[in-house]
Design a protein around this motif. Structure first.
Motif, PDB file in Angstrom:
ATOM      1  N   TYR A 217       9.805   8.129  -3.500  1.00 39.67           N
ATOM      2  CA  TYR A 217      10.138   9.303  -4.323  1.00 39.67           C
ATOM      3  C   TYR A 217      10.502  10.415  -3.345  1.00 39.67           C
ATOM      4  O   TYR A 217       9.769  10.672  -2.393  1.00 39.67           O
ATOM      5  CB  TYR A 217       8.921   9.718  -5.158  1.00 39.67           C
ATOM      6  CG  TYR A 217       9.187  10.860  -6.126  1.00 39.67           C
ATOM      7  CD1 TYR A 217       9.869  10.627  -7.310  1.00 39.67           C
ATOM      8  CD2 TYR A 217       8.747  12.149  -5.860  1.00 39.67           C
ATOM      9  CE1 TYR A 217      10.107  11.651  -8.201  1.00 39.67           C
ATOM     10  CE2 TYR A 217       8.979  13.183  -6.745  1.00 39.67           C
ATOM     11  CZ  TYR A 217       9.668  12.936  -7.927  1.00 39.67           C
ATOM     12  OH  TYR A 217       9.904  13.953  -8.801  1.00 39.67           O
ATOM     13  N   SER A 238       5.309  10.601  -9.273  1.00 39.29           N
ATOM     14  CA  SER A 238       6.621  10.769  -9.884  1.00 39.29           C
ATOM     15  C   SER A 238       6.540  11.282 -11.315  1.00 39.29           C
ATOM     16  O   SER A 238       7.160  12.286 -11.671  1.00 39.29           O
ATOM     17  CB  SER A 238       7.377   9.438  -9.850  1.00 39.29           C
ATOM     18  OG  SER A 238       8.530   9.494 -10.643  1.00 39.29           O
ATOM     19  N   SER A 239       5.768  10.608 -12.151  1.00 37.90           N
ATOM     20  CA  SER A 239       5.703  10.995 -13.562  1.00 37.90           C
ATOM     21  C   SER A 239       5.006  12.339 -13.746  1.00 37.90           C
ATOM     22  O   SER A 239       5.377  13.118 -14.627  1.00 37.90           O
ATOM     23  CB  SER A 239       4.974   9.922 -14.373  1.00 37.90           C
ATOM     24  OG  SER A 239       3.663   9.724 -13.874  1.00 37.90           O
ATOM     25  N   LYS A 240       3.996  12.625 -12.903  1.00 37.27           N
ATOM     26  CA  LYS A 240       3.283  13.899 -13.031  1.00 37.27           C
ATOM     27  C   LYS A 240       4.170  15.077 -12.630  1.00 37.27           C
ATOM     28  O   LYS A 240       4.121  16.134 -13.252  1.00 37.27           O
ATOM     29  CB  LYS A 240       2.010  13.883 -12.176  1.00 37.27           C
ATOM     30  CG  LYS A 240       0.909  12.993 -12.734  1.00 37.27           C
ATOM     31  CD  LYS A 240      -0.396  13.211 -11.986  1.00 37.27           C
ATOM     32  CE  LYS A 240      -1.531  12.420 -12.625  1.00 37.27           C
ATOM     33  NZ  LYS A 240      -2.831  12.694 -11.974  1.00 37.27           N
ATOM     34  N   ALA A 242       7.465  15.162 -12.811  1.00 34.93           N
ATOM     35  CA  ALA A 242       8.447  15.325 -13.889  1.00 34.93           C
ATOM     36  C   ALA A 242       7.819  16.021 -15.087  1.00 34.93           C
ATOM     37  O   ALA A 242       8.430  16.905 -15.710  1.00 34.93           O
ATOM     38  CB  ALA A 242       9.021  13.972 -14.292  1.00 34.93           C
ATOM     39  N   ALA A 243       6.588  15.621 -15.417  1.00 33.11           N
ATOM     40  CA  ALA A 243       5.909  16.227 -16.562  1.00 33.11           C
ATOM     41  C   ALA A 243       5.618  17.703 -16.313  1.00 33.11           C
ATOM     42  O   ALA A 243       5.758  18.540 -17.210  1.00 33.11           O
ATOM     43  CB  ALA A 243       4.606  15.479 -16.861  1.00 33.11           C
ATOM     44  N   ARG A 256      10.921  10.523 -22.836  1.00 31.98           N
ATOM     45  CA  ARG A 256      11.388  10.086 -21.521  1.00 31.98           C
ATOM     46  C   ARG A 256      12.643   9.217 -21.613  1.00 31.98           C
ATOM     47  O   ARG A 256      13.106   8.707 -20.604  1.00 31.98           O
ATOM     48  CB  ARG A 256      10.291   9.295 -20.794  1.00 31.98           C
ATOM     49  CG  ARG A 256       8.994  10.064 -20.571  1.00 31.98           C
ATOM     50  CD  ARG A 256       7.990   9.206 -19.806  1.00 31.98           C
ATOM     51  NE  ARG A 256       6.761   9.925 -19.568  1.00 31.98           N
ATOM     52  CZ  ARG A 256       5.715   9.912 -20.401  1.00 31.98           C
ATOM     53  NH1 ARG A 256       5.787   9.204 -21.526  1.00 31.98           N
ATOM     54  NH2 ARG A 256       4.623  10.592 -20.120  1.00 31.98           N
ATOM     55  N   THR A 280      16.809  16.864 -17.080  1.00 34.81           N
ATOM     56  CA  THR A 280      16.140  15.601 -16.795  1.00 34.81           C
ATOM     57  C   THR A 280      17.029  14.459 -17.261  1.00 34.81           C
ATOM     58  O   THR A 280      17.745  14.581 -18.260  1.00 34.81           O
ATOM     59  CB  THR A 280      14.779  15.495 -17.499  1.00 34.81           C
ATOM     60  OG1 THR A 280      14.976  15.471 -18.918  1.00 34.81           O
ATOM     61  CG2 THR A 280      13.895  16.674 -17.136  1.00 34.81           C
ATOM     62  N   GLY A 286      12.233   5.898 -13.433  1.00 32.66           N
ATOM     63  CA  GLY A 286      11.610   7.142 -13.854  1.00 32.66           C
ATOM     64  C   GLY A 286      12.661   8.206 -14.134  1.00 32.66           C
ATOM     65  O   GLY A 286      13.866   7.937 -14.117  1.00 32.66           O
ATOM     66  N   GLU A 287      12.197   9.406 -14.370  1.00 32.23           N
ATOM     67  CA  GLU A 287      13.115  10.493 -14.705  1.00 32.23           C
ATOM     68  C   GLU A 287      13.520  11.272 -13.461  1.00 32.23           C
ATOM     69  O   GLU A 287      12.666  11.775 -12.731  1.00 32.23           O
ATOM     70  CB  GLU A 287      12.456  11.451 -15.697  1.00 32.23           C
ATOM     71  CG  GLU A 287      12.350  10.901 -17.099  1.00 32.23           C
ATOM     72  CD  GLU A 287      11.760  11.920 -18.052  1.00 32.23           C
ATOM     73  OE1 GLU A 287      12.505  12.486 -18.860  1.00 32.23           O
ATOM     74  OE2 GLU A 287      10.543  12.148 -17.978  1.00 32.23           O
TER      75      GLU A 287
END
Length: 573
Positions: A217, A238-240, A242-243, A256, A280, A286-287
C-alpha cells in the motif's frame, strides 16, 4: 582583521571565530547570549540567521579542535545505524549517527564542543561515541530528510500541528456514519492521515494518491506535475485509511462498490483553510483514494506571473476585453486552466460588471464574483446554472467546463447574444477545440461566429536557478528538436538540471506555463464553415504567426526557464 587574543573574552568555538576574523568580538558575544536565551546551539543560531558562512565555521572548528571534517552531500546513511538512537534525541542535540565501527558510534555534529550530546547518546546506546564534524546547513538538511525517511516521509510534522488540525463539515446531508466508530476513528490512522495531508500542503503537492495493491500500500504526491512516492504504510491499514478519509469527506463508509466524490475542508488556523476534493474508486485490491488540493490563496492571479510571451499576453488581453464572444482555455487536468481563467476574471472584476460562474468544484474564491457550486446530486447542473444566469442580466459568464451538448449550446447562444462566456475544454491544442465543439453537435457556423480566442496550455517544471548547468548540443540535434536556423544563428543556450542536491534533488523548483494563444481570424472562420479539419486549422494558425505549444516550450528552454527534456516530457515532438 582578527582581534588580538588578549582582548577576547569568549571561549571555545566562539573565540576561534573571532580570532579568525569570521566574527567581530562584540557581535559574537551578543550572538552567543542570544543563542543561549533561545536554547539553540551557537552554530545553528549563526547559520540560521546568516551571521556567518557554514563552511567557514566548520573549517575553523576542525582546525581548532582537531576533529575531522566530513563532506556529507553524497553520504549514504545506514538507517539501521540511525535508528540506534531515538528521534527526540536527534532533534534535541541536532546530532545524527552516521556509521559505527565495532562498539564505537560516530556522530555527525556541527559543533564539536557539544560534549553533552556525545555523553547522552553514549548512555542511550551503551557504545563509545566519537564526533564527526559537518557543515551546519548540510547537517540540517540531512537530519530533516532522515527523519522523513524514518517516519515514512512524514517525520518532521509536529504533534502540536496535528492537534490544531480540524476537519469541518462540507456536505449538507448526514451520511449516517458515526465518526466515533472505533474501527474507523483509530487514533494511529487518524494521526497518519492528518500527517499526510499536512505534509502534502507543506511540500506544495497538487494531488495525493492512496493506492492499495496485492502486496503493498503506497501514498504518492504529485509535486510540480510529477508523482513521487512518500510513504508505504502497512497493507492491513488500507481499508481503515480509506474509511477515515471517507468520514472526513462525509461519504458513505459502507459503500465500497462504486466511486464517490466528496470534499474536505481543513482549518489550519483562524484565517487559513485549505480544501481537498476527494474521489474514491474501487480497484482489485481495495479502494484507491485521490485527493486534489484546492488552495485559493496559492493561486497567482497576476497575468505577468503566468508566463505568456509578450505577444501572447497582448492577444490574451485584447480578446479578454471584447464585449461578447467565447474565451476558451484548453489542456489536460492539472495544466492550470482554472488559474488562467480566474486571472482574466480578476482583471475584469469591476463594480460595474456582473460576473457569474458555475463550477464543479469552486476552486478559487473571488469577492465580487457570483459563484455557483454545480452538484449533479441536487440537480444543479452546468446547463441549469447557465439558464439561471441568463435571467440575471449577466455581463460575463464563466462555465467551469463544457462537458456536453446542452452546456455547449447554451454557452454558444449566450456568446452570440451579447455576453462574454469563458470556459474550459479538454483537448490537446487550440485547433482541436474547434473540431471538438463540432463533434459535440454545435454547428460550424455557430462555432465560427461565437469564439474569439482559444488558449491551449501545459505546465512544465521550472529549473532551479542554483542547480542548472549548460547543455551543449550540435546544430543537427537542435534542428531535429524544432529550433530554426534563425534561432541557431541568434544563439541557442540550453540548460539541464543538476540532480542529487540535498535541498533540490530533481534540479527543478516550481512550474511555468507554455501556451498556444490562437485568435479566430476571418480566414479561420471561413475554414471552419467549410468544414476544415484540425490539421488544416493548425496550418492556417501557424501561417498567421501563432506559436503552438511545442514552439512555446522551446522558447522557454532557450530562456533558461526549463530544460529541453522537460519540454519533451509535456509536449509532442
Amino acid at each position: 582583521m582578527a582581534a588580538p587574543a588578549n582582548k577576547i573574552n569568549l571561549s571555545g568555538l566562539a573565540r576561534k571565530l573571532v580570532m579568525d576574523g569570521i566574527l567581530e568580538e562584540e557581535p559574537a558575544q551578543e550572538h552567543f547570549q542570544a543563542a543561549l536565551k533561545k536554547k539553540k546551539p551557537f552554530v545553528a543560531y549563526l547559520v540560521e540567521n546568516n551571521l556567518a558562512p557554514s563552511d567557514q565555521i566548520a573549517l575553523a572548528a576542525s582546525q581548532e579542535f582537531g576533529v575531522p571534517l566530513l563532506e556529507i552531500d553524497s553520504l549514504e546513511l545506514d538507517m539501521d545505524v540511525v535508528k540506534l538512537i531515538k528521534e527526540d534525541l536527534i532533534k534535541k542535540h541536532h546530532a545524527l549517527p552516521i556509521f559505527k565501527r565495532g562498539k564505537r558510534l560516530y556522530i555527525a555534529l556541527s559543533d564539536p564542543t557539544n560534549l553533552q550530546a556525545l555523553d547522552e547518546i553514549k548512555f542511550a546506546v551503551s557504545m563509545n561515541t566519537e564526533a564527526i564534524l559537518v557543515e551546519e546547513d548540510k547537517l540540517t538538511k540531512l537530519i530533516d530528510k532522515t527523519l522523513d525517511d524514518m517516519d515514512g516521509g512524514l517525520g518532521d510534522m509536529d504533534d502540536d500541528d496535528l492537534d490544531e488540525l480540524d476537519d469541518l463539515e462540507v456536505a449538507d446531508e448526514d451520511t449516517g456514519q458515526d465518526e466515533d466508530d472505533g474501527e474507523i476513528d483509530d487514533a494511529p490512522v487518524v494521526k497518519f492521515v492528518n500527517k499526510v495531508l499536512l505534509d502534502a500542503i507543506k511540500k506544495g503537492a497538487s494531488d495525493l494518491h492512496f493506492e492499495p495493491y496485492e502486496k503493498l500500500y503506497r501514498v504518492r504526491f504529485r509535486i510540480d506535475g510529477v508523482l513521487t512516492e512518500v510513504a508505504r504504510p502497512p497493507l492491513v491499514l488500507s481499508s481503515k485509511i480509506a474509511a477515515r478519509i471517507k468520514v472526513m469527506a462525509r461519504l458513505d463508509v459502507s459503500e465500497r462498490r462504486v466511486p464517490q466524490d466528496g470534499r474536505i475542508k481543513l482549518k489550519l488556523s483562524k484565517t487559513k483553510s485549505i480544501d481537498f476534493r476527494v474521489n474514491t474508486c474501487p480497484t482489485l485490491f481495495g479502494e484507491k483514494t485521490c485527493m486534489r488540493i484546492l488552495d485559493s490563496d496559492a493561486a497567482a492571479l497576476q497575468i505577468d506571473m503566468l508566463g505568456y510571451e509578450s505577444f501572447q499576453k497582448e492577444d490574451f488581453l485584447s480578446n479578454l476585453h471584447k464585449p461578447y464572444g467565447m474565451f476558451l482555455v484548453t489542456g489536460p487536468t492539472g495544466s492550470g486552466k482554472t488559474v488562467s481563467l480566474y486571472t482574466g476574471i480578476s482583471i475584469l472584476n469591476q463594480v460595474d460588471i456582473n460576473i457569474s460562474t458555475a463550477e464543479d468544484p469552486v476552486e478559487i474564491n473571488l469577492p465580487g464574483v457570483n459563484q455557483v457550486q454545480v452538484d449533479e446530486r441536487t440537480g444543479m447542473s452546468f446547463e441549469k446554472a447557465l439558464k439561471a444566469f441568463l435571467r440575471q442580466d449577466p455581463d460575463i459568464i464563466l462555465v467551469g467546463e463544457i462537458r456536453d451538448l446542452g452546456t455547449a449550446s447554451i454557452a454558444v447562444k449566450a456568446a452570440q447574444t451579447g455576453h462574454m462566456v469563458m470556459s474550459t475544454l479538454h483537448t490537446n491544442d487550440a485547433p482541436q477545440t474547434l473540431t471538438r465543439l463540432q463533434d459535440m453537435g454545435i454547428q460550424a457556423f455557430a462555432v465560427a461566429t461565437s469564439i474569439n480566442l482559444i488558449t491551449a496550455q501545459r505546465l512544465c517544471r521550472r529549473l532551479h536557478g542554483e542547480y542548472r548547468e549548460p547543455l551543449e548540443m550540435p546544430k543537427e540535434a537542435l534542428l531535429d528538436e524544432g529550433y530554426t536556423e534563425e534561432d541557431i544563428e541568434a544563439g541557442v543556450k540550453l540548460f539541464e538540471p543538476v540532480t542529487g542536491n540535498a535541498d533540490c534533488e530533481s534540479g527543478y523548483k516550481g512550474r511555468c506555463g507554455i501556451y498556444q494563444v490562437m485568435g479566430i481570424s476571418d480566414a479561420m472562420k471561413r475554414l471552419i464553415i467549410e468544414g476544415a479539419n484540425a490539421v488544416q486549422l493548425a496550418d492556417q494558425s501557424a501561417e498567421e504567426g501563432t506559436w503552438d505549444i511545442r514552439r512555446s516550450g522551446l522558447a522557454k528552454a532557450m530562456q533558461g526557464m526549463t530544460s529541453l527534456s522537460e519540454v519533451n516530457r509535456v509536449t509532442v515532438e
